[in-house]
Write an enzyme that holds these catalytic residues in place. Sequence first.
Site, short mmCIF file in Angstrom:
data_model
loop_
_atom_site.label_atom_id
_atom_site.label_comp_id
_atom_site.label_asym_id
_atom_site.label_seq_id
_atom_site.Cartn_x
_atom_site.Cartn_y
_atom_site.Cartn_z
N LYS A 133 31.94 31.97 12.89
CA LYS A 133 31.92 31.15 14.13
C LYS A 133 33.26 31.30 14.84
O LYS A 133 34.32 31.12 14.24
CB LYS A 133 31.67 29.68 13.79
CG LYS A 133 31.53 28.80 15.03
CD LYS A 133 31.18 27.37 14.70
CE LYS A 133 32.36 26.53 14.32
NZ LYS A 133 33.38 26.41 15.38
N THR A 134 33.17 31.64 16.14
CA THR A 134 34.39 31.88 16.92
C THR A 134 34.53 30.85 18.04
O THR A 134 33.55 30.25 18.50
CB THR A 134 34.32 33.28 17.58
OG1 THR A 134 33.07 33.39 18.30
CG2 THR A 134 34.40 34.38 16.55
N HIS A 135 35.80 30.69 18.48
CA HIS A 135 36.11 30.01 19.75
C HIS A 135 36.93 31.04 20.51
O HIS A 135 38.17 31.05 20.43
CB HIS A 135 36.98 28.77 19.51
CG HIS A 135 36.24 27.55 19.07
ND1 HIS A 135 35.26 26.96 19.82
CD2 HIS A 135 36.35 26.79 17.94
CE1 HIS A 135 34.80 25.88 19.18
NE2 HIS A 135 35.44 25.77 18.03
N LYS A 147 29.57 25.61 23.14
CA LYS A 147 29.13 24.26 23.54
C LYS A 147 28.90 24.15 25.04
O LYS A 147 29.52 23.35 25.74
CB LYS A 147 30.14 23.19 23.09
CG LYS A 147 30.30 23.09 21.57
CD LYS A 147 31.16 21.90 21.18
CE LYS A 147 31.38 21.78 19.69
NZ LYS A 147 32.29 22.79 19.12
N PHE A 148 27.96 24.95 25.53
CA PHE A 148 27.61 24.90 26.96
C PHE A 148 27.15 23.49 27.31
O PHE A 148 26.52 22.81 26.48
CB PHE A 148 26.50 25.90 27.26
CG PHE A 148 26.96 27.33 27.21
CD1 PHE A 148 27.68 27.88 28.25
CD2 PHE A 148 26.68 28.12 26.09
CE1 PHE A 148 28.12 29.20 28.19
CE2 PHE A 148 27.11 29.44 26.03
CZ PHE A 148 27.83 29.99 27.08
N TYR A 179 35.05 14.54 7.36
CA TYR A 179 34.54 15.56 6.44
C TYR A 179 33.63 14.99 5.37
O TYR A 179 33.83 13.88 4.87
CB TYR A 179 35.70 16.27 5.74
CG TYR A 179 36.55 17.11 6.66
CD1 TYR A 179 36.04 18.27 7.23
CD2 TYR A 179 37.87 16.75 6.94
CE1 TYR A 179 36.82 19.06 8.07
CE2 TYR A 179 38.66 17.54 7.77
CZ TYR A 179 38.13 18.70 8.33
OH TYR A 179 38.90 19.47 9.15
O1 S5P Z 1 30.30 18.23 15.62
C1 S5P Z 1 30.99 19.24 15.54
C2 S5P Z 1 30.56 20.46 16.08
C3 S5P Z 1 31.34 21.59 15.89
S1 S5P Z 1 30.66 23.09 16.35
N1 S5P Z 1 32.19 19.21 14.87
C4 S5P Z 1 32.98 20.31 14.73
O2 S5P Z 1 34.03 20.20 14.09
N2 S5P Z 1 32.58 21.52 15.26
C5 S5P Z 1 33.43 22.73 15.15
O3 S5P Z 1 33.53 23.07 13.76
C6 S5P Z 1 34.85 22.59 15.68
O4 S5P Z 1 34.93 22.99 17.03
C7 S5P Z 1 35.64 23.49 14.75
O5 S5P Z 1 35.62 24.82 15.26
C8 S5P Z 1 34.87 23.49 13.44
C9 S5P Z 1 35.40 22.55 12.37
O6 S5P Z 1 36.65 22.96 11.91
P1 S5P Z 1 37.37 22.27 10.64
O7 S5P Z 1 38.70 22.95 10.62
O8 S5P Z 1 37.46 20.81 10.91
O9 S5P Z 1 36.52 22.61 9.43
#
Ligand code: S5P
Length: 267
Positions: A59-61, A97-98, A219
């Site tokens: 998954k990328t940004h 996230k359009f 988390y």
């Molecule tokens: O509800 C969401 C949806 C997404 S896509 N919560 C999120 O955290 N994300 C994405 O998942 C967020 O943009 C980030 O890229 C990733 C979580 O990263 P982490 O470092 O907290 O595991």
Amino acid sequence: MSSRTYESRARTHPTAIGRTLLSLMAAKKTNLCVSVDITDAATILSLLDAVGPSICVAKTHIDIIPFSNSPSSIAEFTAALSALAEKHNFLIFEDRKFADIGSTVKAQYGGGVYNIAKWAHITNAHSVPGPGIVAGLKEVAEELGVTRALLMLGEMSSKGNLGGGEYLAKTLEMARGDTEFVMGFIAQCAVDTREGEDWIVMTPGVDLGRKGDGLGQQYNTPDRVVREKGCDVIIVGRGIIGAEDKVAKAEEYRKAGWEAYEKRVAE
Ligand code: S5P
């Protein structure tokens, strides 16, 4: 929640990308998506080459990368990313996230500087604008003649988010309007499934140790989201990219996610 195996779902999933994804998950024994939230393009590529065997999705940004170091062009980076996806048999998910009207997202998805539809197998969209957002994104894939799939954001992982409950139920209704393009959801639990339906739920906010990040992220463990809540793919960012030994950590998450899935289908 589905007690069916990924293998069996791979044979019947209504979206082509869903079938590909479920089948490679079963073959590689992984339901781990790594979120490469890193701003250096070369570091992303070397990390994905190293953890490629452990993941089903990267998954990328792309909009966080300044492209000031090598590879310095977006096209060069996305070509290298696609080559790694081929090499290690994983899919690419641009977490864009359009969230706009159909006509605007068409231009954002198909063009601009990123040309997301050309290299990302999967992208995601908020349901706030209504079904026009799904139709607009799908038109791009059709016009380019590429096979793509969409995840709809039904519930976020962050504290105080407005998703879940009624919002998720309405998002599910919207997804039902196009079961060949919408393959599933970003959510924290399995969605209500009617006879014959199959939605792939990908879940961020997963960590084996931490509970939050001080900026609203929350988390859960792989066991909680996959076995207890019925989600299909765990999305892990900082739990892996922040570790000293990222390859060993990715394997640890792959094993935890896979064991949770095996327990779920056995229960
Ligand atoms: O509800 C969401 C949806 C997404 S896509 N919560 C999120 O955290 N994300 C994405 O998942 C967020 O943009 C980030 O890229 C990733 C979580 O990263 P982490 O470092 O907290 O595991």
